[in-house]
Design an enzyme around this catalytic site. Structure first.
Site, PDB file in Angstrom:
ATOM      1  N   ASP A   1      12.816   0.646 -11.483  1.00  0.00           N
ATOM      2  CA  ASP A   1      12.445   1.088 -10.299  1.00  0.00           C
ATOM      3  C   ASP A   1      12.454   0.111  -9.216  1.00  0.00           C
ATOM      4  OD1 ASP A   1      11.242   2.975  -8.772  1.00  0.00           O
ATOM      5  OD2 ASP A   1       9.246   2.578  -9.042  1.00  0.00           O
TER       6      ASP A   1
ATOM      7  N   ASN B   1      13.795  13.236 -10.107  1.00  0.00           N
ATOM      8  CA  ASN B   1      14.743  12.529  -8.952  1.00  0.00           C
ATOM      9  C   ASN B   1      15.854  13.499  -8.390  1.00  0.00           C
ATOM     10  OD1 ASN B   1      14.597   9.535 -11.095  1.00  0.00           O
ATOM     11  ND2 ASN B   1      13.462  10.117  -9.170  1.00  0.00           N
TER      12      ASN B   1
HETATM   13  C1  IPE Z   1      10.742   6.595 -12.078  1.00  0.00           C
HETATM   14  O1  IPE Z   1      10.748   6.114 -10.705  1.00  0.00           O
HETATM   15  C2  IPE Z   1      12.230   7.283 -12.422  1.00  0.00           C
HETATM   16  C3  IPE Z   1      13.100   6.130 -12.708  1.00  0.00           C
HETATM   17  C4  IPE Z   1      12.997   4.953 -12.571  1.00  0.00           C
HETATM   18  C5  IPE Z   1      14.431   6.808 -13.165  1.00  0.00           C
HETATM   19  P1  IPE Z   1      10.609   6.993  -9.394  1.00  0.00           P
HETATM   20  O2  IPE Z   1      10.823   6.101  -8.415  1.00  0.00           O
HETATM   21  O3  IPE Z   1      11.097   8.326  -9.507  1.00  0.00           O
HETATM   22  O4  IPE Z   1       8.999   7.150  -9.700  1.00  0.00           O
HETATM   23  P2  IPE Z   1       7.788   7.556  -8.639  1.00  0.00           P
HETATM   24  O5  IPE Z   1       8.286   8.770  -7.665  1.00  0.00           O
HETATM   25  O6  IPE Z   1       7.732   6.298  -7.700  1.00  0.00           O
HETATM   26  O7  IPE Z   1       6.500   7.994  -9.375  1.00  0.00           O
HETATM   27  C1  IPE Z   2      14.972   3.528  -9.319  1.00  0.00           C
HETATM   28  O1  IPE Z   2      14.747   3.103  -7.823  1.00  0.00           O
HETATM   29  C2  IPE Z   2      16.086   4.343  -9.400  1.00  0.00           C
HETATM   30  C3  IPE Z   2      15.737   5.660  -9.606  1.00  0.00           C
HETATM   31  C4  IPE Z   2      14.839   6.264  -9.676  1.00  0.00           C
HETATM   32  C5  IPE Z   2      17.150   6.572  -9.732  1.00  0.00           C
HETATM   33  P1  IPE Z   2      14.131   3.983  -7.035  1.00  0.00           P
HETATM   34  O2  IPE Z   2      15.305   4.661  -6.112  1.00  0.00           O
HETATM   35  O3  IPE Z   2      13.185   4.791  -7.021  1.00  0.00           O
HETATM   36  O4  IPE Z   2      13.569   2.624  -5.855  1.00  0.00           O
HETATM   37  P2  IPE Z   2      12.306   2.732  -4.929  1.00  0.00           P
HETATM   38  O5  IPE Z   2      11.293   3.073  -5.847  1.00  0.00           O
HETATM   39  O6  IPE Z   2      12.524   3.797  -3.960  1.00  0.00           O
HETATM   40  O7  IPE Z   2      12.242   1.298  -4.329  1.00  0.00           O
HETATM   41 MG    MG Z   3      11.063   4.479  -7.343  1.00  0.00          MG
END
Ligand code: IPE
Ligand code: IPE
Ligand code: MG
Length: 240
Positions: free
Chosen positions: A17, A65
Protein backbone atom coordinates in the site's frame (compact mmCIF):
# COMPACT_ATOMS: atom_id res chain seq x y z
CA UNK A 1 23.29 -16.53 2.40
CA UNK A 2 23.92 -17.65 5.95
CA UNK A 3 21.06 -17.71 8.41
CA UNK A 4 20.16 -14.13 9.17
CA UNK A 5 17.29 -14.44 11.66
CA UNK A 6 16.82 -16.48 14.80
CA UNK A 7 13.06 -16.54 14.35
CA UNK A 8 12.02 -16.32 10.74
CA UNK A 9 8.27 -16.38 10.01
CA UNK A 10 7.23 -19.31 7.83
CA UNK A 11 4.66 -17.17 6.05
CA UNK A 12 4.85 -13.40 5.60
CA UNK A 13 1.92 -11.53 4.07
CA UNK A 14 2.36 -8.00 2.80
CA UNK A 15 -0.19 -5.33 1.88
CA UNK A 16 1.51 -3.36 -0.89
CA UNK A 17 0.00 0.00 0.00
CA UNK A 18 0.96 3.64 -0.52
CA UNK A 19 1.73 3.76 -4.24
CA UNK A 20 -0.72 6.59 -4.88
CA UNK A 21 0.55 8.78 -2.02
CA UNK A 22 4.13 8.14 -3.06
CA UNK A 23 3.36 9.42 -6.56
CA UNK A 24 1.36 12.40 -5.28
CA UNK A 25 4.24 13.51 -3.04
CA UNK A 26 6.37 13.71 -6.17
CA UNK A 27 3.81 15.41 -8.34
CA UNK A 28 3.46 12.25 -10.44
CA UNK A 29 0.41 10.34 -11.60
CA UNK A 30 -0.82 7.54 -9.31
CA UNK A 31 0.02 5.04 -12.04
CA UNK A 32 3.70 5.99 -11.73
CA UNK A 33 3.54 4.87 -8.12
CA UNK A 34 2.14 1.51 -9.19
CA UNK A 35 4.94 1.12 -11.70
CA UNK A 36 7.63 1.61 -9.05
CA UNK A 37 5.64 -0.54 -6.62
CA UNK A 38 5.75 -3.42 -9.10
CA UNK A 39 9.55 -3.19 -9.20
CA UNK A 40 9.71 -3.23 -5.42
CA UNK A 41 7.50 -6.33 -5.44
CA UNK A 42 10.08 -8.12 -7.63
CA UNK A 43 12.95 -7.10 -5.32
CA UNK A 44 11.19 -8.14 -2.16
CA UNK A 45 10.27 -11.52 -3.71
CA UNK A 46 13.92 -12.10 -4.44
CA UNK A 47 14.98 -11.00 -0.98
CA UNK A 48 12.43 -13.28 0.71
CA UNK A 49 13.82 -16.21 -1.26
CA UNK A 50 17.39 -15.26 -0.28
CA UNK A 51 16.70 -15.14 3.45
CA UNK A 52 14.78 -18.42 3.35
CA UNK A 53 11.15 -17.39 3.76
CA UNK A 54 9.03 -20.33 2.57
CA UNK A 55 5.72 -18.56 1.91
CA UNK A 56 5.09 -14.94 1.03
CA UNK A 57 1.78 -13.39 0.00
CA UNK A 58 1.42 -9.98 -1.62
CA UNK A 59 -1.83 -8.04 -1.81
CA UNK A 60 -1.84 -6.51 -5.28
CA UNK A 61 -5.49 -5.76 -6.07
CA UNK A 62 -8.57 -6.11 -3.89
CA UNK A 63 -12.18 -6.86 -4.86
CA UNK A 64 -12.87 -3.25 -3.78
CA UNK A 65 -10.14 -1.73 -5.96
CA UNK A 66 -12.44 -1.94 -9.03
CA UNK A 67 -14.03 1.25 -7.61
CA UNK A 68 -11.03 3.23 -8.84
CA UNK A 69 -10.91 5.06 -12.15
CA UNK A 70 -10.86 2.96 -15.29
CA UNK A 71 -7.50 4.48 -16.13
CA UNK A 72 -5.95 3.36 -12.86
CA UNK A 73 -7.48 -0.13 -12.98
CA UNK A 74 -6.27 -0.61 -16.55
CA UNK A 75 -2.77 0.56 -15.59
CA UNK A 76 -2.63 -1.94 -12.71
CA UNK A 77 -3.89 -4.77 -14.95
CA UNK A 78 -1.27 -3.85 -17.55
CA UNK A 79 1.49 -4.03 -14.95
CA UNK A 80 0.17 -7.42 -13.92
CA UNK A 81 0.09 -8.50 -17.58
CA UNK A 82 3.71 -7.38 -17.98
CA UNK A 83 4.71 -9.41 -14.92
CA UNK A 84 2.98 -12.52 -16.26
CA UNK A 85 4.63 -12.11 -19.67
CA UNK A 86 7.99 -11.74 -18.00
CA UNK A 87 7.37 -14.89 -15.96
CA UNK A 88 6.86 -16.74 -19.23
CA UNK A 89 9.71 -15.08 -21.12
CA UNK A 90 12.15 -15.66 -18.28
CA UNK A 91 10.92 -19.14 -17.63
CA UNK A 92 14.39 -20.64 -17.24
CA UNK A 93 15.53 -17.96 -14.79
CA UNK A 94 12.48 -18.55 -12.63
CA UNK A 95 12.99 -22.27 -12.90
CA UNK A 96 16.45 -21.77 -11.48
CA UNK A 97 15.25 -19.35 -8.80
CA UNK A 98 12.86 -22.04 -7.55
CA UNK A 99 9.77 -19.83 -7.33
CA UNK A 100 6.39 -21.44 -7.06
CA UNK A 101 3.81 -18.84 -8.01
CA UNK A 102 0.15 -18.93 -7.12
CA UNK A 103 -2.70 -16.47 -7.46
CA UNK A 104 -5.31 -15.87 -4.79
CA UNK A 105 -8.59 -14.29 -5.75
CA UNK A 106 -11.73 -14.47 -7.80
CA UNK A 107 -11.51 -15.08 -11.53
CA UNK A 108 -14.73 -13.18 -12.09
CA UNK A 109 -14.18 -9.88 -13.86
CA UNK A 110 -10.53 -10.58 -14.65
CA UNK A 111 -9.40 -10.17 -18.27
CA UNK A 112 -9.41 -13.53 -20.07
CA UNK A 113 -5.84 -13.28 -21.35
CA UNK A 114 -4.58 -12.72 -17.83
CA UNK A 115 -6.48 -15.74 -16.53
CA UNK A 116 -4.85 -17.88 -19.18
CA UNK A 117 -1.35 -16.64 -18.33
CA UNK A 118 -2.02 -17.05 -14.60
CA UNK A 119 -2.95 -20.69 -15.20
CA UNK A 120 0.21 -21.29 -17.24
CA UNK A 121 2.50 -19.66 -14.68
CA UNK A 122 0.91 -21.62 -11.84
CA UNK A 123 1.11 -24.89 -13.73
CA UNK A 124 4.70 -24.44 -14.86
CA UNK A 125 5.97 -23.49 -11.41
CA UNK A 126 3.93 -26.06 -9.49
CA UNK A 127 6.91 -28.31 -8.73
CA UNK A 128 9.15 -25.55 -7.33
CA UNK A 129 9.89 -25.73 -3.62
CA UNK A 130 12.36 -22.99 -2.64
CA UNK A 131 9.69 -20.39 -2.01
CA UNK A 132 5.96 -20.18 -2.54
CA UNK A 133 4.89 -16.74 -3.75
CA UNK A 134 1.18 -15.89 -3.63
CA UNK A 135 -0.10 -12.88 -5.45
CA UNK A 136 -3.55 -11.77 -4.28
CA UNK A 137 -5.28 -10.26 -7.29
CA UNK A 138 -9.01 -9.53 -7.34
CA UNK A 139 -8.85 -10.85 -3.81
CA UNK A 140 -11.23 -10.17 -0.94
CA UNK A 141 -11.23 -12.06 2.35
CA UNK A 142 -15.02 -12.03 2.62
CA UNK A 143 -15.42 -13.09 -1.00
CA UNK A 144 -13.02 -15.96 -0.33
CA UNK A 145 -15.03 -17.18 2.67
CA UNK A 146 -18.25 -17.01 0.65
CA UNK A 147 -16.53 -19.04 -2.07
CA UNK A 148 -15.52 -21.71 0.45
CA UNK A 149 -18.95 -21.87 2.10
CA UNK A 150 -20.67 -22.21 -1.29
CA UNK A 151 -18.44 -25.16 -2.15
CA UNK A 152 -19.39 -26.86 1.10
CA UNK A 153 -23.09 -26.14 0.56
CA UNK A 154 -22.87 -27.80 -2.87
CA UNK A 155 -21.36 -30.90 -1.25
CA UNK A 156 -24.06 -30.98 1.40
CA UNK A 157 -26.70 -30.65 -1.31
CA UNK A 158 -25.15 -33.53 -3.24
CA UNK A 159 -25.18 -35.64 -0.07
CA UNK A 160 -21.36 -35.90 0.03
CA UNK A 161 -20.98 -34.08 3.33
CA UNK A 162 -23.26 -33.87 6.35
CA UNK A 163 -23.80 -30.61 8.22
CA UNK A 164 -22.16 -32.10 11.32
CA UNK A 165 -18.95 -32.65 9.35
CA UNK A 166 -18.48 -28.94 8.70
CA UNK A 167 -15.53 -27.70 10.71
CA UNK A 168 -12.77 -25.07 10.55
CA UNK A 169 -10.56 -27.35 8.53
CA UNK A 170 -13.23 -27.79 5.87
CA UNK A 171 -13.63 -24.04 5.51
CA UNK A 172 -9.83 -23.61 5.31
CA UNK A 173 -9.64 -26.24 2.59
CA UNK A 174 -12.10 -24.28 0.48
CA UNK A 175 -10.07 -21.05 0.61
CA UNK A 176 -7.64 -19.95 -2.13
CA UNK A 177 -4.81 -20.72 0.31
CA UNK A 178 -5.90 -24.36 0.82
CA UNK A 179 -3.00 -26.48 2.03
CA UNK A 180 -0.79 -23.50 2.89
CA UNK A 181 0.11 -22.39 6.42
CA UNK A 182 -1.59 -19.29 7.83
CA UNK A 183 0.47 -16.09 7.79
CA UNK A 184 2.66 -15.57 10.87
CA UNK A 185 3.35 -11.95 10.13
CA UNK A 186 1.25 -9.40 8.21
CA UNK A 187 3.05 -6.23 7.19
CA UNK A 188 1.26 -3.07 6.10
CA UNK A 189 3.42 -0.22 4.87
CA UNK A 190 2.01 3.31 4.49
CA UNK A 191 0.77 3.64 8.05
CA UNK A 192 -2.83 2.43 7.82
CA UNK A 193 -4.06 0.38 10.79
CA UNK A 194 -6.47 -1.94 9.00
CA UNK A 195 -6.59 -5.19 7.07
CA UNK A 196 -8.72 -3.91 4.17
CA UNK A 197 -10.29 -7.35 3.60
CA UNK A 198 -6.94 -9.16 3.50
CA UNK A 199 -6.71 -12.81 4.60
CA UNK A 200 -9.53 -12.39 7.12
CA UNK A 201 -9.82 -16.07 8.01
CA UNK A 202 -6.09 -16.82 7.86
CA UNK A 203 -5.02 -13.81 9.95
CA UNK A 204 -6.69 -15.08 13.16
CA UNK A 205 -3.34 -15.31 15.00
CA UNK A 206 -1.03 -13.38 12.70
CA UNK A 207 1.28 -10.77 14.20
CA UNK A 208 0.59 -7.36 12.68
CA UNK A 209 3.31 -4.89 11.77
CA UNK A 210 2.46 -1.41 10.50
CA UNK A 211 5.21 0.61 8.85
CA UNK A 212 5.15 4.27 7.82
CA UNK A 213 7.23 3.67 4.71
CA UNK A 214 5.24 3.86 1.48
CA UNK A 215 5.45 0.71 -0.65
CA UNK A 216 7.50 2.21 -3.53
CA UNK A 217 10.17 3.14 -0.93
CA UNK A 218 10.10 -0.26 0.77
CA UNK A 219 13.50 -1.97 1.03
CA UNK A 220 14.91 -5.25 2.35
CA UNK A 221 16.10 -3.29 5.42
CA UNK A 222 12.45 -2.46 6.18
CA UNK A 223 11.55 -6.11 5.94
CA UNK A 224 14.46 -6.97 8.24
CA UNK A 225 13.07 -4.59 10.86
CA UNK A 226 9.64 -6.21 10.68
CA UNK A 227 11.12 -9.69 11.02
CA UNK A 228 13.28 -8.65 13.97
CA UNK A 229 10.26 -7.15 15.71
CA UNK A 230 8.32 -10.33 14.97
CA UNK A 231 11.09 -12.31 16.66
CA UNK A 232 10.50 -10.35 19.88
CA UNK A 233 6.74 -10.94 19.96
CA UNK A 234 5.27 -13.45 22.35
CA UNK A 235 2.71 -15.51 20.44
CA UNK A 236 0.35 -17.20 22.85
CA UNK A 237 -2.48 -18.45 20.62
CA UNK A 238 -4.87 -18.05 23.53
CA UNK A 239 -2.68 -20.01 25.91
CA UNK A 240 -0.49 -18.61 28.70
C1 IPE B 1 -5.48 -2.60 0.16
O1 IPE B 1 -5.17 -1.26 -0.02
C2 IPE B 1 -5.40 -3.34 -1.13
C3 IPE B 1 -4.08 -3.47 -1.71
C4 IPE B 1 -2.97 -2.97 -1.24
C5 IPE B 1 -4.03 -4.22 -2.93
P1 IPE B 1 -6.28 -0.14 -0.26
O2 IPE B 1 -5.54 1.11 -0.54
O3 IPE B 1 -7.24 -0.60 -1.28
O4 IPE B 1 -7.02 -0.11 1.14
P2 IPE B 1 -7.88 1.04 1.82
O5 IPE B 1 -8.87 1.51 0.80
O6 IPE B 1 -6.93 2.12 2.22
O7 IPE B 1 -8.50 0.40 3.01
C1 IPE C 1 -1.63 0.14 -3.26
O1 IPE C 1 -1.40 1.50 -3.30
C2 IPE C 1 -1.92 -0.47 -4.60
C3 IPE C 1 -3.31 -0.88 -4.80
C4 IPE C 1 -4.26 -0.80 -3.92
C5 IPE C 1 -3.63 -1.45 -6.09
P1 IPE C 1 -2.59 2.55 -3.35
O2 IPE C 1 -2.93 2.81 -4.76
O3 IPE C 1 -3.69 2.13 -2.48
O4 IPE C 1 -1.86 3.82 -2.73
P2 IPE C 1 -2.49 4.88 -1.76
O5 IPE C 1 -3.01 4.13 -0.57
O6 IPE C 1 -3.57 5.58 -2.51
O7 IPE C 1 -1.35 5.77 -1.39
MG1 MG D 1 -4.10 2.43 -0.51
Amino acid sequence: MEKKFENLPTHIAIIMDGNGRWAKERGLKRTEGHKVGAEVFRNICQYCAEIGVKHVTFYAFSTENWKRSKLEVTAIMNLFRRYLEEMQERYLENEEAGYRIRFLGSREGMPKDLLKMMDTVERKSADKTRININLAVNYGGRDEIVHSVRGIAEKVKAGLVSVDDIDENMISQGLFTAGQPDPDLIIRPSGEYRLSNYLLWQSAYAELYIDDVLWPDYTPADLDRAIEEYGRRNRRFGGV
